[in-house]
Design a protein around this motif. Structure first.
Motif, PDB file in Angstrom:
ATOM      1  N   GLU A   1       0.801  -1.219   0.000  1.00  0.00           N
ATOM      2  CA  GLU A   1       0.000   0.000   0.000  1.00  0.00           C
ATOM      3  C   GLU A   1       0.840   1.279   0.000  1.00  0.00           C
ATOM      4  O   GLU A   1       0.601   2.174  -0.806  1.00  0.00           O
ATOM      5  CB  GLU A   1      -0.940   0.008   1.204  1.00  0.00           C
ATOM      6  N   ASP A   2       1.811   1.349   0.915  1.00  0.00           N
ATOM      7  CA  ASP A   2       2.538   2.604   1.087  1.00  0.00           C
ATOM      8  C   ASP A   2       3.558   2.876  -0.013  1.00  0.00           C
ATOM      9  O   ASP A   2       3.681   4.005  -0.484  1.00  0.00           O
ATOM     10  CB  ASP A   2       3.242   2.640   2.443  1.00  0.00           C
ATOM     11  N   HIS A   3       4.313   1.860  -0.425  1.00  0.00           N
ATOM     12  CA  HIS A   3       5.430   2.089  -1.343  1.00  0.00           C
ATOM     13  C   HIS A   3       5.361   1.273  -2.630  1.00  0.00           C
ATOM     14  O   HIS A   3       6.238   1.413  -3.485  1.00  0.00           O
ATOM     15  CB  HIS A   3       6.765   1.825  -0.629  1.00  0.00           C
ATOM     16  N   GLU A   4       4.378   0.403  -2.757  1.00  0.00           N
ATOM     17  CA  GLU A   4       4.185  -0.401  -3.961  1.00  0.00           C
ATOM     18  C   GLU A   4       5.439  -1.176  -4.364  1.00  0.00           C
ATOM     19  O   GLU A   4       5.796  -1.268  -5.538  1.00  0.00           O
ATOM     20  CB  GLU A   4       3.681   0.472  -5.119  1.00  0.00           C
ATOM     21  N   CYS A   5       6.129  -1.730  -3.371  1.00  0.00           N
ATOM     22  CA  CYS A   5       7.299  -2.577  -3.642  1.00  0.00           C
ATOM     23  C   CYS A   5       6.874  -3.905  -4.265  1.00  0.00           C
ATOM     24  O   CYS A   5       7.640  -4.531  -4.993  1.00  0.00           O
ATOM     25  CB  CYS A   5       8.059  -2.875  -2.351  1.00  0.00           C
ATOM     26  N   ILE A   6       5.664  -4.344  -3.948  1.00  0.00           N
ATOM     27  CA  ILE A   6       5.105  -5.567  -4.511  1.00  0.00           C
ATOM     28  C   ILE A   6       3.884  -5.150  -5.316  1.00  0.00           C
ATOM     29  O   ILE A   6       2.982  -4.492  -4.796  1.00  0.00           O
ATOM     30  CB  ILE A   6       4.718  -6.571  -3.413  1.00  0.00           C
ATOM     31  N   LYS A   7       3.861  -5.515  -6.564  1.00  0.00           N
ATOM     32  CA  LYS A   7       2.755  -5.152  -7.455  1.00  0.00           C
ATOM     33  C   LYS A   7       1.671  -6.213  -7.369  1.00  0.00           C
ATOM     34  O   LYS A   7       1.948  -7.403  -7.457  1.00  0.00           O
ATOM     35  CB  LYS A   7       3.233  -5.039  -8.906  1.00  0.00           C
ATOM     36  N   VAL A   8       0.453  -5.759  -7.154  1.00  0.00           N
ATOM     37  CA  VAL A   8      -0.694  -6.661  -7.122  1.00  0.00           C
ATOM     38  C   VAL A   8      -1.780  -6.087  -8.024  1.00  0.00           C
ATOM     39  O   VAL A   8      -1.840  -4.881  -8.249  1.00  0.00           O
ATOM     40  CB  VAL A   8      -1.251  -6.860  -5.692  1.00  0.00           C
ATOM     41  N   ALA A   9      -2.622  -6.955  -8.536  1.00  0.00           N
ATOM     42  CA  ALA A   9      -3.735  -6.509  -9.368  1.00  0.00           C
ATOM     43  C   ALA A   9      -4.805  -5.923  -8.464  1.00  0.00           C
ATOM     44  O   ALA A   9      -5.266  -6.577  -7.537  1.00  0.00           O
ATOM     45  CB  ALA A   9      -4.294  -7.676 -10.171  1.00  0.00           C
ATOM     46  N   ILE A  10      -5.172  -4.691  -8.715  1.00  0.00           N
ATOM     47  CA  ILE A  10      -6.202  -4.024  -7.922  1.00  0.00           C
ATOM     48  C   ILE A  10      -7.284  -3.538  -8.879  1.00  0.00           C
ATOM     49  O   ILE A  10      -6.991  -2.859  -9.862  1.00  0.00           O
ATOM     50  CB  ILE A  10      -5.620  -2.842  -7.128  1.00  0.00           C
ATOM     51  N   LEU A  11      -8.512  -3.932  -8.605  1.00  0.00           N
ATOM     52  CA  LEU A  11      -9.627  -3.500  -9.426  1.00  0.00           C
ATOM     53  C   LEU A  11     -10.051  -2.102  -9.014  1.00  0.00           C
ATOM     54  O   LEU A  11     -10.034  -1.752  -7.834  1.00  0.00           O
ATOM     55  CB  LEU A  11     -10.812  -4.452  -9.263  1.00  0.00           C
ATOM     56  N   GLU A  12     -10.441  -1.323  -9.987  1.00  0.00           N
ATOM     57  CA  GLU A  12     -10.942   0.015  -9.708  1.00  0.00           C
ATOM     58  C   GLU A  12     -12.256  -0.104  -8.947  1.00  0.00           C
ATOM     59  O   GLU A  12     -13.101  -0.943  -9.271  1.00  0.00           O
ATOM     60  CB  GLU A  12     -11.154   0.745 -11.028  1.00  0.00           C
ATOM     61  N   GLY A  13     -12.457   0.741  -7.959  1.00  0.00           N
ATOM     62  CA  GLY A  13     -13.658   0.687  -7.139  1.00  0.00           C
ATOM     63  C   GLY A  13     -14.878   1.195  -7.871  1.00  0.00           C
ATOM     64  O   GLY A  13     -14.780   1.778  -8.942  1.00  0.00           O
ATOM     65  N   GLY A  14     -16.026   0.989  -7.270  1.00  0.00           N
ATOM     66  CA  GLY A  14     -17.270   1.497  -7.832  1.00  0.00           C
ATOM     67  C   GLY A  14     -18.253   0.379  -8.110  1.00  0.00           C
ATOM     68  O   GLY A  14     -17.915  -0.809  -8.076  1.00  0.00           O
ATOM     69  N   ALA A  15     -19.450   0.798  -8.399  1.00  0.00           N
ATOM     70  CA  ALA A  15     -20.521  -0.169  -8.652  1.00  0.00           C
ATOM     71  C   ALA A  15     -20.358  -0.789 -10.035  1.00  0.00           C
ATOM     72  O   ALA A  15     -19.757  -0.199 -10.930  1.00  0.00           O
ATOM     73  CB  ALA A  15     -21.874   0.535  -8.550  1.00  0.00           C
ATOM     74  N   ASP A  16     -20.895  -1.994 -10.184  1.00  0.00           N
ATOM     75  CA  ASP A  16     -20.912  -2.638 -11.491  1.00  0.00           C
ATOM     76  C   ASP A  16     -21.890  -1.910 -12.393  1.00  0.00           C
ATOM     77  O   ASP A  16     -22.917  -1.404 -11.942  1.00  0.00           O
ATOM     78  CB  ASP A  16     -21.356  -4.102 -11.354  1.00  0.00           C
ATOM     79  N   LYS A  17     -21.595  -1.875 -13.675  1.00  0.00           N
ATOM     80  CA  LYS A  17     -22.522  -1.301 -14.639  1.00  0.00           C
ATOM     81  C   LYS A  17     -23.732  -2.221 -14.752  1.00  0.00           C
ATOM     82  O   LYS A  17     -23.607  -3.446 -14.630  1.00  0.00           O
ATOM     83  CB  LYS A  17     -21.855  -1.157 -16.005  1.00  0.00           C
TER      84      LYS A  17
END
Length: 148
Positions: free
Chosen positions: A72-88
């Motif tokens: 979270e703080d420094h992004e030393c490890i890359k992970v797939a993160i989905l963009e937030g929000g409601a589904d269409k």
């Protein structure tokens, strides 16, 4: 990712050294459960249900701190993160089962213990319970007592 082997390009070793060495040291040197948690998650190779099981079994504040720093703080490890929000509309996930028609919500009131679910890693932990209660009998703004 997932059964494809470890992708070391997702880990920035310089970032780990420069930004998260204190958290890594606290985990690796001083906390056996944190070490087990890291080893367990590395063996998961990106399988989210496996990783969740590792956190549930070996999670410690040191592991939380290390993951917060590196992801979270420094992004030393890359992970797939989905963009937030409601589904269409129309793109929302389908229900895993048939929808119950004309359900009387009063039948749900009380304490319920989860003993089964669609995903054993998320739905069923020991003694997990939910408590449901219905709306109060009086409606908001309805003062039928005659006092107002």
């Amino acid at each position: 990712y997932g059964n494809k082997g470890l992708d070391t390009s997702l880990v920035d070793k310089n970032c780990l050294t420069n930004h998260c060495s204190l958290q890594a040291e606290a985990c690796l040197r001083d906390d056996p459960d944190c070490r087990k948690g890291l080893t367990c998650t590395a063996k998961c190779l990106g399988d989210n249900s496996c990783i969740t099981g590792c956190f549930a079994r070996y999670g410690t504040p040191n592991l939380d701190n290390l993951l917060k720093c590196t992801i979270e703080d420094h992004e030393c490890i890359k992970v797939a993160i989905l963009e937030g929000g409601a589904d269409k509309y129309g793109d929302e996930p389908r229900s895993p089962g048939k929808t119950v028609r004309n359900l009387d919500l009063k039948t749900m009131e009380g304490t319920w213990y989860k003993v089964a679910g669609y995903n054993p890693n998320y739905d069923c932990y020991a003694c997990q319970k939910n408590v449901f209660s219905g709306p109060r009998s009086e409606r908001m703004g309805d003062d039928s007592s005659g006092s107002g």
